[in-house]
Scaffold this active site. Sequence first.
Site, PDB file in Angstrom:
ATOM      1  N   LYS A  43      30.173  45.098  37.370  1.00 22.08           N
ATOM      2  CA  LYS A  43      29.100  45.893  37.982  1.00 22.08           C
ATOM      3  C   LYS A  43      28.952  47.262  37.330  1.00 22.08           C
ATOM      4  CE  LYS A  43      30.925  46.003  42.118  1.00 22.08           C
ATOM      5  NZ  LYS A  43      32.138  45.201  41.968  1.00 22.08           N
ATOM      6  N   ARG A  68      28.686  47.519  51.100  1.00 19.78           N
ATOM      7  CA  ARG A  68      29.756  46.527  51.055  1.00 19.78           C
ATOM      8  C   ARG A  68      30.066  45.951  52.424  1.00 19.78           C
ATOM      9  NH1 ARG A  68      32.810  48.929  46.002  1.00 19.78           N
ATOM     10  NH2 ARG A  68      34.065  47.124  45.556  1.00 19.78           N
ATOM     11  N   ARG A 127      42.313  45.054  32.312  1.00 21.18           N
ATOM     12  CA  ARG A 127      41.913  46.453  32.481  1.00 21.18           C
ATOM     13  C   ARG A 127      43.105  47.293  32.958  1.00 21.18           C
ATOM     14  NH1 ARG A 127      37.138  47.699  36.608  1.00 21.18           N
ATOM     15  NH2 ARG A 127      38.785  47.659  38.144  1.00 21.18           N
ATOM     16  N   ARG A 185      44.136  52.383  36.410  1.00 19.89           N
ATOM     17  CA  ARG A 185      43.596  52.569  37.754  1.00 19.89           C
ATOM     18  C   ARG A 185      44.652  52.193  38.774  1.00 19.89           C
ATOM     19  NH1 ARG A 185      37.583  50.370  39.115  1.00 19.89           N
ATOM     20  NH2 ARG A 185      38.612  49.753  41.049  1.00 19.89           N
ATOM     21  N   ARG A 209      41.874  42.892  46.986  1.00 17.23           N
ATOM     22  CA  ARG A 209      40.481  43.338  46.835  1.00 17.23           C
ATOM     23  C   ARG A 209      39.530  42.143  46.796  1.00 17.23           C
ATOM     24  NH1 ARG A 209      41.618  46.435  41.742  1.00 17.23           N
ATOM     25  NH2 ARG A 209      39.384  46.509  41.376  1.00 17.23           N
TER      26      ARG A 209
HETATM   27  P1  ADP Z   1      35.981  47.188  42.488  1.00 15.92           P
HETATM   28  O1  ADP Z   1      34.620  46.607  42.720  1.00 15.92           O
HETATM   29  O2  ADP Z   1      36.617  46.705  41.217  1.00 15.92           O
HETATM   30  O3  ADP Z   1      36.897  47.066  43.665  1.00 15.92           O
HETATM   31  P2  ADP Z   1      34.996  49.935  42.835  1.00 15.92           P
HETATM   32  O4  ADP Z   1      35.134  51.082  41.902  1.00 15.92           O
HETATM   33  O5  ADP Z   1      33.624  49.487  43.163  1.00 15.92           O
HETATM   34  O6  ADP Z   1      35.843  48.755  42.195  1.00 15.92           O
HETATM   35  O7  ADP Z   1      35.726  50.287  44.218  1.00 15.92           O
HETATM   36  C1  ADP Z   1      37.055  50.770  44.237  1.00 15.92           C
HETATM   37  C2  ADP Z   1      37.482  51.127  45.666  1.00 15.92           C
HETATM   38  O8  ADP Z   1      36.650  52.180  46.184  1.00 15.92           O
HETATM   39  C3  ADP Z   1      37.351  50.017  46.714  1.00 15.92           C
HETATM   40  O9  ADP Z   1      38.445  49.134  46.704  1.00 15.92           O
HETATM   41  C4  ADP Z   1      37.290  50.853  48.000  1.00 15.92           C
HETATM   42  O10 ADP Z   1      38.566  51.350  48.362  1.00 15.92           O
HETATM   43  C5  ADP Z   1      36.443  52.029  47.587  1.00 15.92           C
HETATM   44  N1  ADP Z   1      34.997  51.777  47.822  1.00 15.92           N
HETATM   45  C6  ADP Z   1      34.026  51.703  46.874  1.00 15.92           C
HETATM   46  N2  ADP Z   1      32.835  51.466  47.426  1.00 15.92           N
HETATM   47  C7  ADP Z   1      33.042  51.355  48.766  1.00 15.92           C
HETATM   48  C8  ADP Z   1      32.203  51.089  49.884  1.00 15.92           C
HETATM   49  N3  ADP Z   1      30.877  50.872  49.743  1.00 15.92           N
HETATM   50  N4  ADP Z   1      32.770  51.052  51.114  1.00 15.92           N
HETATM   51  C9  ADP Z   1      34.065  51.285  51.283  1.00 15.92           C
HETATM   52  N5  ADP Z   1      34.921  51.520  50.273  1.00 15.92           N
HETATM   53  C10 ADP Z   1      34.427  51.569  49.026  1.00 15.92           C
END
Ligand code: ADP
Length: 192
Positions: free
Chosen positions: A14, A89, A128, A134, A145
């Site tokens: 994404k 989400r 990654r 990360r 996740r």
């Molecule tokens: P990935 O899709 O690989 O998990 P992201 O960078 O999109 O990576 O998200 C990393 C973390 O950030 C999530 O696991 C969560 O803890 C937090 N996060 C991101 N977007 C949201 C959201 N819309 N609602 C709640 N937590 C979020």
Amino acid sequence: MTILVLMGPPGAGKGTQAEVLADRLGVPAISTGDIFRTQVADGTALGQQAKGYLDAGEYVPDSVTNAMIRERLCADDTRAGFLLDGYPRTLEQVAVLDDLLAGQRRFVDGVVVLEVQADELVARLLHRAAEANRSDDNEPVIRHRLKVYAEQTQPLIDVYAARGLVTTIDGTGDTAQVSQRVLAAANTLQAG
Ligand code: ADP
């Protein structure tokens, strides 16, 4: 005016595709994950609130995430449209986004879903992990996740599909190939 949402499980690409698409459309890509990571790195109050959730692979509570996105979507640079990566989400986040946009007399134009098989996702995220450092890219947290995504976010695809907004694309292959598919999907959604 273009408002698009990019959805897909962790590791689907994404972030990478959001950058390409935002650049092409001339609108900002807004990644809630990136915003949280920046806040954590800067040691802000929001970062301190979010850190434990990120490290555990849990979603940050809706109240916190929604407040952050409300503020971000009021910024001037979103006037010509924007792209969301990682938001909404949860069902509650969908409702908040609908409400927020309705208040601005705007709406989501389309949702692009990136599809990648689970074993490929784990392989990508572990790769990654070896490169990017990360805090949530280790195998137990990666698996968690993926589970949280399946339980809490996957159902959102049906919600947007019922509104006729979803285009699903194959997220496998090289980045440029996937970008072509994403751009084609975005063009169709914009036209629709
Ligand atoms: P990935 O899709 O690989 O998990 P992201 O960078 O999109 O990576 O998200 C990393 C973390 O950030 C999530 O696991 C969560 O803890 C937090 N996060 C991101 N977007 C949201 C959201 N819309 N609602 C709640 N937590 C979020």
